[in-house]
Design a protein around this motif. Structure first.
Motif, PDB file in Angstrom:
ATOM      1  N   THR A 117       0.833  -1.296  -0.019  1.00  0.00           N
ATOM      2  CA  THR A 117       0.114   0.000   0.046  1.00  0.00           C
ATOM      3  C   THR A 117       0.719   1.098  -0.046  1.00  0.00           C
ATOM      4  O   THR A 117       0.642   2.206   0.622  1.00  0.00           O
ATOM      5  N   HIS A 118       2.042   1.185  -0.559  1.00  0.00           N
ATOM      6  CA  HIS A 118       2.794   2.375  -0.498  1.00  0.00           C
ATOM      7  C   HIS A 118       2.665   3.424  -1.613  1.00  0.00           C
ATOM      8  O   HIS A 118       3.136   4.347  -1.712  1.00  0.00           O
ATOM      9  N   ARG A 119       1.886   2.759  -2.549  1.00  0.00           N
ATOM     10  CA  ARG A 119       1.542   3.800  -3.649  1.00  0.00           C
ATOM     11  C   ARG A 119      -0.155   3.917  -3.941  1.00  0.00           C
ATOM     12  O   ARG A 119      -0.931   2.804  -3.586  1.00  0.00           O
ATOM     13  N   ARG A 120      -0.400   5.099  -3.952  1.00  0.00           N
ATOM     14  CA  ARG A 120      -1.863   5.366  -4.217  1.00  0.00           C
ATOM     15  C   ARG A 120      -2.232   4.574  -5.687  1.00  0.00           C
ATOM     16  O   ARG A 120      -1.779   4.308  -6.571  1.00  0.00           O
ATOM     17  N   GLY A 121      -3.626   3.643  -5.697  1.00  0.00           N
ATOM     18  CA  GLY A 121      -4.002   3.191  -6.926  1.00  0.00           C
ATOM     19  C   GLY A 121      -4.776   1.931  -6.664  1.00  0.00           C
ATOM     20  O   GLY A 121      -4.951   1.852  -5.476  1.00  0.00           O
ATOM     21  N   LEU A 122      -5.120   1.213  -7.793  1.00  0.00           N
ATOM     22  CA  LEU A 122      -5.778   0.030  -7.735  1.00  0.00           C
ATOM     23  C   LEU A 122      -4.772  -1.277  -7.482  1.00  0.00           C
ATOM     24  O   LEU A 122      -3.726  -1.211  -8.402  1.00  0.00           O
ATOM     25  N   VAL A 123      -4.692  -2.040  -6.696  1.00  0.00           N
ATOM     26  CA  VAL A 123      -4.101  -3.064  -6.657  1.00  0.00           C
ATOM     27  C   VAL A 123      -4.796  -4.427  -7.002  1.00  0.00           C
ATOM     28  O   VAL A 123      -5.550  -4.859  -6.152  1.00  0.00           O
ATOM     29  N   PRO A 124      -4.466  -4.936  -8.238  1.00  0.00           N
ATOM     30  CA  PRO A 124      -5.164  -6.346  -8.545  1.00  0.00           C
ATOM     31  C   PRO A 124      -4.489  -7.504  -7.766  1.00  0.00           C
ATOM     32  O   PRO A 124      -3.123  -7.711  -7.819  1.00  0.00           O
ATOM     33  N   ILE A 125      -5.352  -8.354  -7.227  1.00  0.00           N
ATOM     34  CA  ILE A 125      -4.950  -9.576  -6.591  1.00  0.00           C
ATOM     35  C   ILE A 125      -5.496 -10.693  -7.161  1.00  0.00           C
ATOM     36  O   ILE A 125      -6.872 -10.786  -7.199  1.00  0.00           O
ATOM     37  N   GLY A 126      -4.738 -11.675  -7.746  1.00  0.00           N
ATOM     38  CA  GLY A 126      -4.996 -12.721  -8.269  1.00  0.00           C
ATOM     39  C   GLY A 126      -5.040 -12.697  -9.832  1.00  0.00           C
ATOM     40  O   GLY A 126      -4.782 -11.654 -10.148  1.00  0.00           O
ATOM     41  N   PRO A 127      -5.354 -13.661 -10.776  1.00  0.00           N
ATOM     42  CA  PRO A 127      -5.956 -15.041 -10.078  1.00  0.00           C
ATOM     43  C   PRO A 127      -4.754 -15.961  -9.629  1.00  0.00           C
ATOM     44  O   PRO A 127      -3.488 -15.428  -9.766  1.00  0.00           O
ATOM     45  N   LEU A 128      -5.110 -17.046  -9.086  1.00  0.00           N
ATOM     46  CA  LEU A 128      -4.071 -18.084  -8.601  1.00  0.00           C
ATOM     47  C   LEU A 128      -3.545 -18.715  -9.692  1.00  0.00           C
ATOM     48  O   LEU A 128      -4.464 -19.393 -10.166  1.00  0.00           O
ATOM     49  N   GLY A 129      -2.348 -19.023  -9.967  1.00  0.00           N
ATOM     50  CA  GLY A 129      -1.564 -19.427 -10.815  1.00  0.00           C
ATOM     51  C   GLY A 129      -1.129 -21.055 -10.215  1.00  0.00           C
ATOM     52  O   GLY A 129      -0.263 -20.683  -9.190  1.00  0.00           O
ATOM     53  N   VAL A 130      -1.547 -22.204 -10.731  1.00  0.00           N
ATOM     54  CA  VAL A 130      -0.899 -23.448 -10.129  1.00  0.00           C
ATOM     55  C   VAL A 130      -0.178 -23.942 -11.254  1.00  0.00           C
ATOM     56  O   VAL A 130      -0.723 -24.564 -12.428  1.00  0.00           O
ATOM     57  N   THR A 131       0.974 -24.681 -10.848  1.00  0.00           N
ATOM     58  CA  THR A 131       1.871 -25.276 -11.777  1.00  0.00           C
ATOM     59  C   THR A 131       2.213 -26.756 -11.379  1.00  0.00           C
ATOM     60  O   THR A 131       2.290 -27.089 -10.174  1.00  0.00           O
ATOM     61  N   ARG A 132       1.757 -27.405 -12.161  1.00  0.00           N
ATOM     62  CA  ARG A 132       2.229 -29.077 -12.151  1.00  0.00           C
ATOM     63  C   ARG A 132       3.288 -29.310 -12.783  1.00  0.00           C
ATOM     64  O   ARG A 132       3.508 -28.962 -14.046  1.00  0.00           O
ATOM     65  N   ARG A 133       4.104 -30.221 -12.210  1.00  0.00           N
ATOM     66  CA  ARG A 133       5.348 -30.677 -12.986  1.00  0.00           C
ATOM     67  C   ARG A 133       5.729 -32.174 -12.457  1.00  0.00           C
ATOM     68  O   ARG A 133       5.345 -32.590 -11.390  1.00  0.00           O
ATOM     69  N   ASP A 134       6.240 -32.842 -13.724  1.00  0.00           N
ATOM     70  CA  ASP A 134       6.201 -34.431 -13.620  1.00  0.00           C
ATOM     71  C   ASP A 134       7.498 -34.668 -12.716  1.00  0.00           C
ATOM     72  O   ASP A 134       8.523 -33.575 -12.656  1.00  0.00           O
ATOM     73  N   PRO A 135       7.499 -35.784 -12.139  1.00  0.00           N
ATOM     74  CA  PRO A 135       8.799 -35.854 -11.335  1.00  0.00           C
ATOM     75  C   PRO A 135       9.969 -36.040 -12.051  1.00  0.00           C
ATOM     76  O   PRO A 135      11.173 -35.769 -11.264  1.00  0.00           O
ATOM     77  N   LEU A 136      10.060 -36.276 -13.390  1.00  0.00           N
ATOM     78  CA  LEU A 136      11.270 -36.164 -14.226  1.00  0.00           C
ATOM     79  C   LEU A 136      11.607 -34.625 -14.441  1.00  0.00           C
ATOM     80  O   LEU A 136      12.741 -34.491 -14.982  1.00  0.00           O
ATOM     81  N   GLY A 137      10.737 -33.854 -14.311  1.00  0.00           N
ATOM     82  CA  GLY A 137      10.870 -32.508 -14.804  1.00  0.00           C
ATOM     83  C   GLY A 137      11.042 -32.493 -16.178  1.00  0.00           C
ATOM     84  O   GLY A 137      11.676 -31.395 -16.829  1.00  0.00           O
ATOM     85  N   LEU A 138      10.137 -33.155 -17.063  1.00  0.00           N
ATOM     86  CA  LEU A 138       9.921 -32.927 -18.528  1.00  0.00           C
ATOM     87  C   LEU A 138       9.109 -32.003 -18.941  1.00  0.00           C
ATOM     88  O   LEU A 138       9.436 -31.513 -20.110  1.00  0.00           O
ATOM     89  N   LEU A 139       8.164 -32.059 -18.179  1.00  0.00           N
ATOM     90  CA  LEU A 139       7.026 -31.011 -18.670  1.00  0.00           C
ATOM     91  C   LEU A 139       6.420 -30.363 -17.463  1.00  0.00           C
ATOM     92  O   LEU A 139       6.381 -30.946 -16.362  1.00  0.00           O
ATOM     93  N   THR A 140       6.143 -28.872 -17.773  1.00  0.00           N
ATOM     94  CA  THR A 140       5.581 -28.199 -16.766  1.00  0.00           C
ATOM     95  C   THR A 140       4.195 -27.310 -17.248  1.00  0.00           C
ATOM     96  O   THR A 140       4.335 -27.111 -18.547  1.00  0.00           O
ATOM     97  N   LEU A 141       3.110 -27.413 -16.596  1.00  0.00           N
ATOM     98  CA  LEU A 141       1.869 -26.883 -16.954  1.00  0.00           C
ATOM     99  C   LEU A 141       1.147 -26.009 -16.056  1.00  0.00           C
ATOM    100  O   LEU A 141       1.153 -26.369 -14.709  1.00  0.00           O
ATOM    101  N   THR A 142       0.870 -24.703 -16.329  1.00  0.00           N
ATOM    102  CA  THR A 142       0.471 -23.808 -15.293  1.00  0.00           C
ATOM    103  C   THR A 142      -1.144 -23.616 -15.881  1.00  0.00           C
ATOM    104  O   THR A 142      -1.437 -23.005 -17.082  1.00  0.00           O
ATOM    105  N   ARG A 143      -1.958 -23.436 -14.501  1.00  0.00           N
ATOM    106  CA  ARG A 143      -3.369 -22.866 -15.040  1.00  0.00           C
ATOM    107  C   ARG A 143      -3.763 -21.923 -13.916  1.00  0.00           C
ATOM    108  O   ARG A 143      -3.206 -21.866 -12.847  1.00  0.00           O
ATOM    109  N   THR A 144      -4.754 -21.302 -14.207  1.00  0.00           N
ATOM    110  CA  THR A 144      -5.071 -20.363 -13.280  1.00  0.00           C
ATOM    111  C   THR A 144      -6.476 -20.577 -12.707  1.00  0.00           C
ATOM    112  O   THR A 144      -7.301 -21.230 -13.334  1.00  0.00           O
ATOM    113  N   TYR A 145      -6.791 -20.342 -11.196  1.00  0.00           N
ATOM    114  CA  TYR A 145      -7.902 -20.406 -10.461  1.00  0.00           C
ATOM    115  C   TYR A 145      -8.293 -19.154  -9.759  1.00  0.00           C
ATOM    116  O   TYR A 145      -7.599 -18.397  -9.465  1.00  0.00           O
TER     117      TYR A 145
END
Length: 371
Positions: A117-145
Protein backbone atom coordinates in the motif's frame (compact mmCIF):
# COMPACT_ATOMS: atom_id res chain seq x y z
CA UNK A 1 7.94 -28.72 -22.16
CA UNK A 2 11.23 -28.12 -20.39
CA UNK A 3 14.64 -28.25 -22.04
CA UNK A 4 15.15 -31.69 -20.53
CA UNK A 5 11.86 -32.89 -21.98
CA UNK A 6 12.68 -31.51 -25.43
CA UNK A 7 16.09 -33.19 -25.37
CA UNK A 8 14.59 -36.53 -24.29
CA UNK A 9 11.94 -36.35 -27.01
CA UNK A 10 14.59 -35.64 -29.67
CA UNK A 11 16.68 -38.55 -28.38
CA UNK A 12 13.65 -40.85 -28.50
CA UNK A 13 13.01 -40.01 -32.14
CA UNK A 14 16.67 -40.44 -33.10
CA UNK A 15 17.05 -43.74 -31.22
CA UNK A 16 13.90 -45.19 -32.70
CA UNK A 17 14.92 -44.12 -36.19
CA UNK A 18 18.43 -45.53 -35.81
CA UNK A 19 17.23 -48.77 -34.23
CA UNK A 20 14.74 -49.56 -36.99
CA UNK A 21 16.94 -48.23 -39.79
CA UNK A 22 20.10 -50.14 -38.92
CA UNK A 23 18.53 -53.09 -37.11
CA UNK A 24 19.63 -52.38 -33.56
CA UNK A 25 16.80 -53.48 -31.23
CA UNK A 26 18.57 -52.12 -28.15
CA UNK A 27 18.53 -48.61 -29.60
CA UNK A 28 14.88 -48.97 -30.53
CA UNK A 29 14.11 -50.15 -26.98
CA UNK A 30 15.85 -47.13 -25.46
CA UNK A 31 13.99 -44.82 -27.86
CA UNK A 32 10.66 -46.42 -26.92
CA UNK A 33 11.44 -46.03 -23.21
CA UNK A 34 12.28 -42.34 -23.72
CA UNK A 35 9.08 -41.79 -25.68
CA UNK A 36 7.00 -43.51 -22.98
CA UNK A 37 8.62 -41.29 -20.34
CA UNK A 38 7.57 -38.19 -22.27
CA UNK A 39 4.01 -39.53 -22.66
CA UNK A 40 3.82 -40.38 -18.96
CA UNK A 41 5.02 -36.89 -18.07
CA UNK A 42 2.35 -35.37 -20.29
CA UNK A 43 -0.34 -37.50 -18.66
CA UNK A 44 0.88 -36.60 -15.17
CA UNK A 45 0.94 -32.86 -15.84
CA UNK A 46 -2.37 -32.89 -17.73
CA UNK A 47 -4.30 -34.02 -14.63
CA UNK A 48 -6.31 -30.99 -13.59
CA UNK A 49 -7.04 -30.81 -9.88
CA UNK A 50 -10.39 -29.34 -8.86
CA UNK A 51 -9.54 -26.41 -6.64
CA UNK A 52 -11.82 -23.80 -5.09
CA UNK A 53 -10.28 -20.42 -4.37
CA UNK A 54 -11.76 -17.92 -1.92
CA UNK A 55 -9.94 -14.63 -1.51
CA UNK A 56 -10.92 -11.92 1.00
CA UNK A 57 -9.24 -8.51 1.33
CA UNK A 58 -9.22 -7.00 4.80
CA UNK A 59 -9.91 -4.18 4.20
CA UNK A 60 -10.53 -3.69 0.47
CA UNK A 61 -10.20 0.11 0.83
CA UNK A 62 -7.26 1.51 2.73
CA UNK A 63 -5.37 4.79 2.95
CA UNK A 64 -1.87 4.95 1.52
CA UNK A 65 0.65 3.46 3.93
CA UNK A 66 -1.91 1.71 6.13
CA UNK A 67 -1.85 -2.10 6.48
CA UNK A 68 -4.03 -4.39 4.40
CA UNK A 69 -3.95 -8.16 4.02
CA UNK A 70 -5.33 -10.94 1.82
CA UNK A 71 -6.78 -14.11 3.35
CA UNK A 72 -6.55 -16.85 0.72
CA UNK A 73 -8.37 -20.18 1.16
CA UNK A 74 -7.76 -23.04 -1.29
CA UNK A 75 -9.93 -26.17 -1.18
CA UNK A 76 -9.20 -29.45 -2.93
CA UNK A 77 -12.52 -30.64 -4.39
CA UNK A 78 -10.99 -33.67 -6.12
CA UNK A 79 -11.94 -37.19 -4.96
CA UNK A 80 -9.03 -39.27 -6.15
CA UNK A 81 -5.75 -38.13 -4.67
CA UNK A 82 -3.91 -35.55 -2.64
CA UNK A 83 -2.51 -32.58 -4.54
CA UNK A 84 1.07 -31.38 -4.27
CA UNK A 85 1.59 -28.35 -6.48
CA UNK A 86 3.36 -25.05 -6.81
CA UNK A 87 0.89 -22.13 -6.47
CA UNK A 88 1.64 -18.45 -7.04
CA UNK A 89 -0.85 -15.65 -6.37
CA UNK A 90 -0.54 -12.35 -8.15
CA UNK A 91 -0.33 -9.36 -5.79
CA UNK A 92 -0.07 -6.11 -7.69
CA UNK A 93 3.21 -5.99 -9.63
CA UNK A 94 4.70 -8.93 -7.72
CA UNK A 95 3.76 -12.52 -6.87
CA UNK A 96 3.37 -14.48 -3.64
CA UNK A 97 4.25 -18.17 -3.28
CA UNK A 98 1.46 -20.30 -1.78
CA UNK A 99 2.50 -23.75 -0.48
CA UNK A 100 0.25 -26.66 -1.47
CA UNK A 101 1.84 -29.78 0.03
CA UNK A 102 -0.29 -32.93 -0.13
CA UNK A 103 -3.61 -31.09 0.04
CA UNK A 104 -6.00 -34.00 0.63
CA UNK A 105 -9.40 -34.28 -1.08
CA UNK A 106 -12.14 -32.36 0.74
CA UNK A 107 -9.63 -30.34 2.76
CA UNK A 108 -8.52 -26.76 2.47
CA UNK A 109 -5.57 -24.62 3.42
CA UNK A 110 -5.50 -20.94 4.36
CA UNK A 111 -2.69 -18.46 4.01
CA UNK A 112 -2.45 -14.70 4.52
CA UNK A 113 -0.05 -12.15 3.12
CA UNK A 114 0.20 -8.33 3.16
CA UNK A 115 -0.83 -6.06 0.29
CA UNK A 116 1.62 -3.35 -0.83
CA UNK A 117 0.00 0.00 0.00
CA UNK A 118 2.97 2.33 -0.46
CA UNK A 119 1.44 3.77 -3.65
CA UNK A 120 -2.01 5.18 -4.32
CA UNK A 121 -4.07 3.30 -6.89
CA UNK A 122 -5.75 -0.01 -7.65
CA UNK A 123 -3.93 -3.19 -6.57
CA UNK A 124 -5.21 -6.27 -8.45
CA UNK A 125 -4.97 -9.52 -6.48
CA UNK A 126 -5.16 -12.82 -8.36
CA UNK A 127 -5.84 -15.02 -10.17
CA UNK A 128 -4.06 -17.94 -8.53
CA UNK A 129 -1.59 -19.72 -10.82
CA UNK A 130 -1.06 -23.44 -10.12
CA UNK A 131 1.88 -25.22 -11.74
CA UNK A 132 2.12 -29.01 -12.09
CA UNK A 133 5.44 -30.64 -12.91
CA UNK A 134 6.17 -34.31 -13.50
CA UNK A 135 8.72 -36.10 -11.27
CA UNK A 136 11.34 -36.22 -14.06
CA UNK A 137 11.04 -32.50 -14.81
CA UNK A 138 10.14 -33.07 -18.46
CA UNK A 139 6.97 -31.01 -18.67
CA UNK A 140 5.45 -28.07 -16.75
CA UNK A 141 1.84 -26.91 -17.02
CA UNK A 142 0.35 -23.81 -15.35
CA UNK A 143 -3.37 -23.10 -14.93
CA UNK A 144 -5.23 -20.25 -13.24
CA UNK A 145 -7.94 -20.56 -10.59
CA UNK A 146 -10.29 -18.03 -9.06
CA UNK A 147 -11.01 -14.46 -10.04
CA UNK A 148 -9.40 -11.13 -9.27
CA UNK A 149 -9.91 -8.99 -6.18
CA UNK A 150 -9.21 -5.26 -6.26
CA UNK A 151 -7.78 -3.42 -3.26
CA UNK A 152 -8.18 0.36 -3.48
CA UNK A 153 -5.37 2.35 -1.91
CA UNK A 154 -6.79 5.80 -1.20
CA UNK A 155 -4.64 8.92 -0.89
CA UNK A 156 -3.32 9.64 2.57
CA UNK A 157 -5.69 11.94 4.50
CA UNK A 158 -4.37 14.76 6.67
CA UNK A 159 -6.54 16.30 9.37
CA UNK A 160 -7.81 19.79 8.55
CA UNK A 161 -9.11 21.58 11.63
CA UNK A 162 -10.22 24.77 9.86
CA UNK A 163 -12.70 25.16 7.04
CA UNK A 164 -13.85 28.18 5.02
CA UNK A 165 -16.87 29.85 6.60
CA UNK A 166 -18.58 30.61 3.32
CA UNK A 167 -19.69 33.91 1.87
CA UNK A 168 -23.39 33.96 0.97
CA UNK A 169 -25.56 37.03 0.50
CA UNK A 170 -28.48 37.21 2.93
CA UNK A 171 -31.90 38.65 2.35
CA UNK A 172 -30.93 41.64 4.47
CA UNK A 173 -28.61 42.76 1.67
CA UNK A 174 -25.38 42.16 3.56
CA UNK A 175 -22.94 39.30 3.66
CA UNK A 176 -23.09 36.75 6.47
CA UNK A 177 -19.80 35.00 7.26
CA UNK A 178 -19.89 32.69 10.27
CA UNK A 179 -18.60 29.14 10.74
CA UNK A 180 -21.89 27.43 11.60
CA UNK A 181 -24.48 29.45 9.66
CA UNK A 182 -26.87 32.12 10.86
CA UNK A 183 -30.60 32.74 11.15
CA UNK A 184 -31.81 35.43 8.76
CA UNK A 185 -35.24 37.01 8.44
CA UNK A 186 -37.19 35.75 5.42
CA UNK A 187 -40.89 36.70 5.61
CA UNK A 188 -43.96 37.21 7.81
CA UNK A 189 -46.96 34.90 8.04
CA UNK A 190 -50.10 34.57 10.11
CA UNK A 191 -49.85 33.13 13.57
CA UNK A 192 -50.74 29.42 13.89
CA UNK A 193 -51.51 27.86 17.29
CA UNK A 194 -48.35 26.19 18.49
CA UNK A 195 -45.92 28.82 17.15
CA UNK A 196 -43.35 30.09 19.64
CA UNK A 197 -44.30 33.43 21.13
CA UNK A 198 -40.75 34.72 20.73
CA UNK A 199 -41.17 34.57 16.96
CA UNK A 200 -44.16 36.95 16.98
CA UNK A 201 -43.34 40.27 15.32
CA UNK A 202 -45.24 42.62 17.62
CA UNK A 203 -44.78 45.80 15.59
CA UNK A 204 -46.24 44.26 12.44
CA UNK A 205 -48.97 42.59 14.49
CA UNK A 206 -50.00 46.00 15.90
CA UNK A 207 -50.20 47.49 12.40
CA UNK A 208 -52.13 44.61 10.85
CA UNK A 209 -54.34 43.87 13.83
CA UNK A 210 -53.47 40.16 13.78
CA UNK A 211 -50.58 38.18 15.19
CA UNK A 212 -47.74 37.87 12.64
CA UNK A 213 -44.86 35.38 12.96
CA UNK A 214 -41.38 35.76 11.50
CA UNK A 215 -40.10 33.09 9.10
CA UNK A 216 -36.32 32.65 9.29
CA UNK A 217 -33.74 30.63 7.38
CA UNK A 218 -30.04 29.79 7.33
CA UNK A 219 -28.18 31.59 4.57
CA UNK A 220 -24.46 31.16 5.20
CA UNK A 221 -23.63 27.47 4.78
CA UNK A 222 -20.34 27.27 2.85
CA UNK A 223 -20.22 25.22 -0.36
CA UNK A 224 -16.78 23.95 -1.38
CA UNK A 225 -15.73 23.21 -4.95
CA UNK A 226 -12.45 21.25 -5.28
CA UNK A 227 -10.73 21.35 -8.68
CA UNK A 228 -7.85 18.87 -9.02
CA UNK A 229 -5.45 19.63 -11.84
CA UNK A 230 -4.77 16.15 -13.25
CA UNK A 231 -2.95 17.32 -16.38
CA UNK A 232 0.40 15.64 -16.94
CA UNK A 233 1.99 18.99 -17.87
CA UNK A 234 1.13 20.34 -14.42
CA UNK A 235 3.09 17.58 -12.69
CA UNK A 236 6.43 17.13 -14.48
CA UNK A 237 9.14 14.71 -13.48
CA UNK A 238 8.13 11.66 -11.46
CA UNK A 239 4.65 13.08 -10.83
CA UNK A 240 5.08 13.03 -7.05
CA UNK A 241 3.44 16.45 -6.84
CA UNK A 242 0.27 14.87 -8.22
CA UNK A 243 0.25 12.38 -5.33
CA UNK A 244 0.47 15.29 -2.88
CA UNK A 245 -2.33 17.13 -4.70
CA UNK A 246 -4.52 14.02 -4.40
CA UNK A 247 -3.78 13.88 -0.66
CA UNK A 248 -4.82 17.52 -0.32
CA UNK A 249 -8.04 16.93 -2.25
CA UNK A 250 -8.86 13.87 -0.12
CA UNK A 251 -8.18 15.87 3.04
CA UNK A 252 -10.50 18.70 1.98
CA UNK A 253 -13.44 16.50 0.94
CA UNK A 254 -13.05 14.39 4.10
CA UNK A 255 -13.05 17.48 6.32
CA UNK A 256 -16.13 18.80 4.54
CA UNK A 257 -17.92 15.47 4.97
CA UNK A 258 -16.99 15.45 8.66
CA UNK A 259 -18.61 18.88 9.10
CA UNK A 260 -21.59 17.91 6.88
CA UNK A 261 -20.79 20.70 4.40
CA UNK A 262 -21.67 20.52 0.69
CA UNK A 263 -18.61 19.71 -1.41
CA UNK A 264 -18.00 18.67 -5.02
CA UNK A 265 -14.88 17.28 -6.70
CA UNK A 266 -13.91 18.09 -10.29
CA UNK A 267 -11.05 16.99 -12.54
CA UNK A 268 -9.56 18.94 -15.42
CA UNK A 269 -9.18 16.04 -17.84
CA UNK A 270 -12.30 13.99 -17.11
CA UNK A 271 -15.61 13.94 -15.29
CA UNK A 272 -15.47 12.65 -11.73
CA UNK A 273 -18.12 10.01 -11.05
CA UNK A 274 -18.52 7.87 -7.95
CA UNK A 275 -17.36 8.27 -4.35
CA UNK A 276 -14.75 10.99 -4.05
CA UNK A 277 -12.05 8.80 -2.48
CA UNK A 278 -12.52 6.14 -5.16
CA UNK A 279 -12.19 8.82 -7.86
CA UNK A 280 -8.99 10.09 -6.26
CA UNK A 281 -7.69 6.51 -6.09
CA UNK A 282 -8.19 5.76 -9.78
CA UNK A 283 -7.26 9.11 -11.35
CA UNK A 284 -3.94 9.37 -13.23
CA UNK A 285 -2.34 12.37 -14.96
CA UNK A 286 -3.49 12.86 -18.54
CA UNK A 287 -4.50 15.48 -21.05
CA UNK A 288 -7.09 18.13 -20.27
CA UNK A 289 -8.34 21.59 -21.24
CA UNK A 290 -8.09 23.86 -18.20
CA UNK A 291 -9.67 26.82 -20.00
CA UNK A 292 -12.78 24.81 -20.89
CA UNK A 293 -13.06 23.56 -17.32
CA UNK A 294 -12.81 27.09 -15.92
CA UNK A 295 -15.48 28.32 -18.33
CA UNK A 296 -17.78 25.54 -17.18
CA UNK A 297 -17.21 26.30 -13.51
CA UNK A 298 -17.80 30.02 -14.11
CA UNK A 299 -21.10 29.33 -15.83
CA UNK A 300 -22.36 26.80 -13.29
CA UNK A 301 -21.36 28.68 -10.09
CA UNK A 302 -21.38 25.53 -8.00
CA UNK A 303 -20.43 27.12 -4.68
CA UNK A 304 -18.83 30.05 -2.90
CA UNK A 305 -15.32 28.64 -2.26
CA UNK A 306 -13.14 27.28 -5.08
CA UNK A 307 -10.06 25.22 -4.19
CA UNK A 308 -7.61 24.66 -7.07
CA UNK A 309 -4.85 22.07 -6.52
CA UNK A 310 -1.99 21.85 -9.00
CA UNK A 311 1.73 21.14 -9.39
CA UNK A 312 4.82 23.10 -10.49
CA UNK A 313 3.66 23.09 -14.11
CA UNK A 314 0.42 24.83 -13.16
CA UNK A 315 1.95 27.87 -11.48
CA UNK A 316 1.28 30.06 -14.51
CA UNK A 317 -2.39 29.03 -14.53
CA UNK A 318 -3.13 30.38 -11.06
CA UNK A 319 -3.83 33.80 -12.58
CA UNK A 320 -6.50 32.31 -14.85
CA UNK A 321 -8.08 30.56 -11.88
CA UNK A 322 -8.15 33.82 -9.91
CA UNK A 323 -10.38 35.19 -12.67
CA UNK A 324 -13.22 33.10 -11.21
CA UNK A 325 -13.49 35.37 -8.19
CA UNK A 326 -16.56 36.97 -9.73
CA UNK A 327 -18.39 33.63 -9.57
CA UNK A 328 -16.67 32.30 -6.44
CA UNK A 329 -16.13 34.90 -3.66
CA UNK A 330 -13.23 32.90 -2.17
CA UNK A 331 -10.58 31.25 -4.38
CA UNK A 332 -7.78 29.12 -2.89
CA UNK A 333 -4.85 27.71 -4.88
CA UNK A 334 -2.66 24.88 -3.59
CA UNK A 335 0.69 24.64 -5.38
CA UNK A 336 2.75 21.50 -4.71
CA UNK A 337 6.41 20.87 -5.35
CA UNK A 338 7.72 23.93 -3.47
CA UNK A 339 9.37 24.04 -0.07
CA UNK A 340 7.77 27.35 0.94
CA UNK A 341 4.66 26.31 2.82
CA UNK A 342 3.74 29.78 4.01
CA UNK A 343 0.26 30.87 2.89
CA UNK A 344 -0.09 34.09 0.99
CA UNK A 345 -3.39 35.95 0.97
CA UNK A 346 -4.31 39.09 -0.86
CA UNK A 347 -6.98 41.70 -0.34
CA UNK A 348 -9.00 40.43 -3.30
CA UNK A 349 -9.63 37.12 -1.48
CA UNK A 350 -7.14 35.05 -3.49
CA UNK A 351 -5.23 32.69 -1.22
CA UNK A 352 -2.16 30.77 -2.44
CA UNK A 353 -0.67 27.91 -0.40
CA UNK A 354 2.70 26.55 -1.51
CA UNK A 355 3.63 23.22 0.04
CA UNK A 356 6.06 20.40 -0.55
CA UNK A 357 3.56 17.66 0.34
CA UNK A 358 0.14 17.00 1.79
CA UNK A 359 1.27 17.34 5.41
CA UNK A 360 2.70 20.82 4.80
CA UNK A 361 -0.47 21.76 2.97
CA UNK A 362 -2.58 20.78 5.99
CA UNK A 363 -0.38 22.80 8.33
CA UNK A 364 -0.49 25.84 6.05
CA UNK A 365 -4.24 25.45 5.53
CA UNK A 366 -4.92 25.55 9.27
CA UNK A 367 -2.63 28.57 9.52
CA UNK A 368 -4.65 30.70 7.10
CA UNK A 369 -6.26 33.58 8.95
CA UNK A 370 -9.67 34.82 8.08
CA UNK A 371 -11.56 31.58 7.56
Amino acid sequence: MTARGIALLVCAVLLLAAGFRFGYPDLALLGAAAGLAVLAAAGFAAWRPRLGVDRVAEPDRVARGEPAAINLTIRNSSRMRAATMIAVDRCGPSTVDVPLLRLRPGHDTTTAYPVPTHRRGLVPIGPLGVTRRDPLGLLTLTRTYGGTTIVRVHPRIHLLRALPAGLTRSLDGGADKVPQGTITFDSLRDYVPGDELRRIHWRSSAKVGELMVREQLDTSEPTLVVLLDDRAVAHPGDGESFEHACEAAASVVTAAAREALPVSLHLVSAASEGPFLDVLTEVTPGDGDLEATLRRLRAQRLGDTLIFLTGPGGRDDIGAVSGLRGAYPVVIAGLFGDRDAAPESSADRMIVIEAADGAEFATAWDGVRGW
